[in-house]
Write an enzyme that holds these catalytic residues in place. Structure first.
Site, PDB file in Angstrom:
ATOM      1  N   GLY A  41       0.780  -1.179   0.214  1.00 46.68           N
ATOM      2  CA  GLY A  41      -0.118  -0.036   0.163  1.00 46.68           C
ATOM      3  C   GLY A  41       0.909   1.157   0.010  1.00 46.68           C
ATOM      4  O   GLY A  41       0.427   2.382  -0.618  1.00 46.68           O
ATOM      5  N   GLY A  42       1.832   1.280   0.845  1.00 45.49           N
ATOM      6  CA  GLY A  42       2.851   2.405   0.713  1.00 45.49           C
ATOM      7  C   GLY A  42       2.324   3.598   1.422  1.00 45.49           C
ATOM      8  O   GLY A  42       1.138   3.505   2.060  1.00 45.49           O
ATOM      9  N   CYS A  44       0.838   5.973  -0.111  1.00 47.32           N
ATOM     10  CA  CYS A  44      -0.646   6.380  -0.640  1.00 47.32           C
ATOM     11  C   CYS A  44      -1.795   5.938   0.244  1.00 47.32           C
ATOM     12  O   CYS A  44      -2.685   6.608   0.464  1.00 47.32           O
ATOM     13  CB  CYS A  44      -0.789   5.913  -2.097  1.00 47.32           C
ATOM     14  SG  CYS A  44      -2.108   6.254  -3.086  1.00 47.32           S
ATOM     15  N   GLY A 181       2.400  25.978   3.620  1.00 41.98           N
ATOM     16  CA  GLY A 181       2.427  25.474   2.261  1.00 41.98           C
ATOM     17  C   GLY A 181       1.058  25.575   1.758  1.00 41.98           C
ATOM     18  O   GLY A 181       0.282  24.859   2.209  1.00 41.98           O
ATOM     19  N   ILE A 271       4.982  21.358   2.973  1.00 42.03           N
ATOM     20  CA  ILE A 271       5.775  22.305   1.680  1.00 42.03           C
ATOM     21  C   ILE A 271       6.115  21.412   0.606  1.00 42.03           C
ATOM     22  O   ILE A 271       7.097  21.901  -0.090  1.00 42.03           O
ATOM     23  CB  ILE A 271       7.171  23.153   2.460  1.00 42.03           C
ATOM     24  CG1 ILE A 271       7.883  22.105   3.147  1.00 42.03           C
ATOM     25  CG2 ILE A 271       6.485  24.083   3.411  1.00 42.03           C
ATOM     26  CD1 ILE A 271       8.956  22.848   3.825  1.00 42.03           C
ATOM     27  N   ALA A 321       0.250   8.958  -7.625  1.00 41.76           N
ATOM     28  CA  ALA A 321       0.094   7.381  -7.737  1.00 41.76           C
ATOM     29  C   ALA A 321      -0.208   7.051  -8.931  1.00 41.76           C
ATOM     30  O   ALA A 321       0.369   5.917  -9.361  1.00 41.76           O
ATOM     31  CB  ALA A 321      -1.016   7.325  -6.616  1.00 41.76           C
ATOM     32  N   HIS A 445     -27.413  14.968 -20.756  1.00 42.84           N
ATOM     33  CA  HIS A 445     -28.151  15.814 -20.283  1.00 42.84           C
ATOM     34  C   HIS A 445     -28.935  15.634 -19.413  1.00 42.84           C
ATOM     35  O   HIS A 445     -29.748  14.625 -19.304  1.00 42.84           O
ATOM     36  CB  HIS A 445     -28.755  16.888 -21.251  1.00 42.84           C
ATOM     37  CG  HIS A 445     -29.575  17.952 -20.789  1.00 42.84           C
ATOM     38  ND1 HIS A 445     -28.900  19.028 -20.597  1.00 42.84           N
ATOM     39  CD2 HIS A 445     -30.689  18.194 -20.532  1.00 42.84           C
ATOM     40  CE1 HIS A 445     -29.820  19.895 -20.057  1.00 42.84           C
ATOM     41  NE2 HIS A 445     -31.096  19.454 -19.958  1.00 42.84           N
TER      42      HIS A 445
END
Length: 460
Positions: A41-42, A44, A181, A271, A321, A445
């Site tokens: 998963g890291g 992210c 930031g 930042i 990602a 639409h």
């Protein structure tokens, strides 16, 4: 020390790493995936994209409850149970990470929990969670070690001074929060905390929010953020952070050189991010880093060591990602002996604030800096039926096309659902579409997607 063998070692199990590992396994390679986390998963999934979007959903619900008064629907003031929100957010992460772990097992991807360091161009030494060391010989490797938050010089994180990781842990909701930031991370997290009850201030050293984003989009976003945040201080520097018992004292300096001191319960530093290229043992290989710390790669994501690839944040900007996903598929296919190259015409960027901001391709400013002859169409959403039924009129769609060929060079959208709408423009750019293609494609639409058709109709 026992030496294990694998065909492909993938270092880092974030979006790029796990995508590369899964694709390579599907293509028949024996794959070993190495990461310090217990499950793929890291950043992210564990501390970035997913938990931040969970908190932003909370922000959206509170904002909609408040704004519903304008259309005759009244709710009592939302009460936020911060512990339940945290548990809900962590439940999402657990569900997704367990799903990835299950897929790794199904594809027979070997996973090792630990930190890898290159001994040479065919060997990594892995220090496992238990502190043991083992060697892994590989035929090919993919580096996907990601990035981490940048902090101010001589400043470290604490209970009162946090980075994006600390903000997403959601320890509490401070009464006052300074976000240092004005980029997408700061604005997203600032929006989430403001909706949960914090009095949020943002300080940005440049003259505008979201540097690099189309100014028309930023203007629309800032008008709404001015109402949500306590203050937005542009062209302002942070000179000093000093922790105190009751918060953090911050010394600011504006563009005139005037200094002022303010106190906040917490400070969030957002930042930017920097690549995780240190402590990988790259000096034991021929792999090169550029001046920004990114690994230099070619169109197939190969490094200077032809059997080693690099993908994701470690391989250069944009640090997104979905860019890592694209590079991962290329690297895995090349490693498996297939022909592939990473050459997208457009990589979309999305800021999940309210309203959302999304763009792909060239901005109008960038096109003119390149001295391209362009035509632009800018359509405010005030006349779009669907946006008015949502109780919103603060959106806009913008198209940039080549003045001579009518080819779409870029697109930008600000408004509810902008992150979903931009995908149509990405496909259009990949297909080398021209303005006429967008005009002749029948859009449903009433929808927000009609604004792309209507903007194309406006092109001179």
């Amino acid at each position: 020390m026992d030496i294990q063998q694998t065909q492909l070692a993938v270092i880092g199990a974030g979006p790029g790493g796990y995508m590369a590992a899964f694709k390579a396994a599907e293509l028949g390679l024996k794959v070993t995936l190495i990461d310090p986390e217990a499950a793929p998963g890291g950043v992210c999934l564990h501390r970035g994209c997913i938990p931040s979007k969970a908190l932003l959903h909370v922000a959206k619900l509170t904002s909609e409850a408040e704004e519903a008064k304008a259309i005759g629907v009244t709710f009592s003031k939302p009460k936020i149970d911060i512990d339940q929100v945290r548990d809900w957010k962590n439940g999402i992460i657990e569900k997704l990470t367990s799903g990835l772990a299950g897929k790794a097992e199904k594809l027979k991807v070997e996973t090792i929990r630990g930190v890898a360091r290159f001994s040479d161009n065919q060997t990594v030494e892995i220090e496992t969670e238990a502190g043991e060391k083992q060697q892994l010989r590989f035929e090919q490797a993919i580096i996907a070690t990601g990035s981490r938050p940048i902090l101010l010089p001589d400043v470290s994180t604490s209970e009162k001074i946090i980075d994006s990781t600390g903000a997403l842990e959601l320890a509490d909701v401070p009464k006052s929060l300074l976000v240092i930031g004005g980029g997408y991370i700061g604005l997203e997290l600032g929006s989430a905390y403001a909706a949960m009850g914090s009095k949020v201030s943002v300080v940005e050293m440049t003259k505008g929010l979201l540097p690099g984003c189309d100014r028309d989009l930023v203007s629309a976003l800032k008008r709404r953020l001015d109402k949500k945040f306590a203050e937005i201080l542009l062209s302002t520097k942070v000179l000093q952070l000093k922790e105190q018992k009751n918060g953090v004292q911050v010394t600011l300096e504006n563009k005139k050189g005037e200094q002022s001191d303010k106190r906040f319960d917490k400070v969030l530093i957002a930042i930017g991010r920097k690549p995780n290229g240190e402590n990988l043992g790259l000096e034991n290989t021929s792999i090169k880093l550029n001046e920004k710390g990114f690994i230099t790669v070619d169109g197939q994501q190969r490094t200077a060591e032809k059997n080693i690839f690099a993908i994701g944040d470690i391989a250069g900007e944009p640090m997104l990602a979905h860019k890592a996903y694209g590079e991962a598929l290329v690297a895995a296919e090349v490693a498996a002996g297939h022909m592939a190259v990473f050459e997208p015409r457009a990589i979309p960027a999305v800021v999940f604030t309210d309203p959302e901001v999304a763009w792909c391709g060239l901005t109008e400013t960038a096109a003119r800096e390149q001295k391209l002859k362009v035509k632009t169409a800018k359509l405010p959403w005030r006349s779009n039926g669907r946006t008015l039924t949502l109780g919103r009129d603060d959106g806009m769609t913008k198209l940039i096309v080549d003045a001579e060929t009518d080819r779409l060079l870029g697109a930008a959208v600000v408004g509810p659902g902008a992150g979903e709408l931009i995908a149509e423009c990405v496909v259009a750019m990949e297909m080398a579409a021209v303005g006429e293609d967008l005009r002749k494609s029948i859009h449903p639409h009433p929808t927000l997607s009609e604004t792309i058709f209507e903007a194309a109709e406006m092109l001179p």
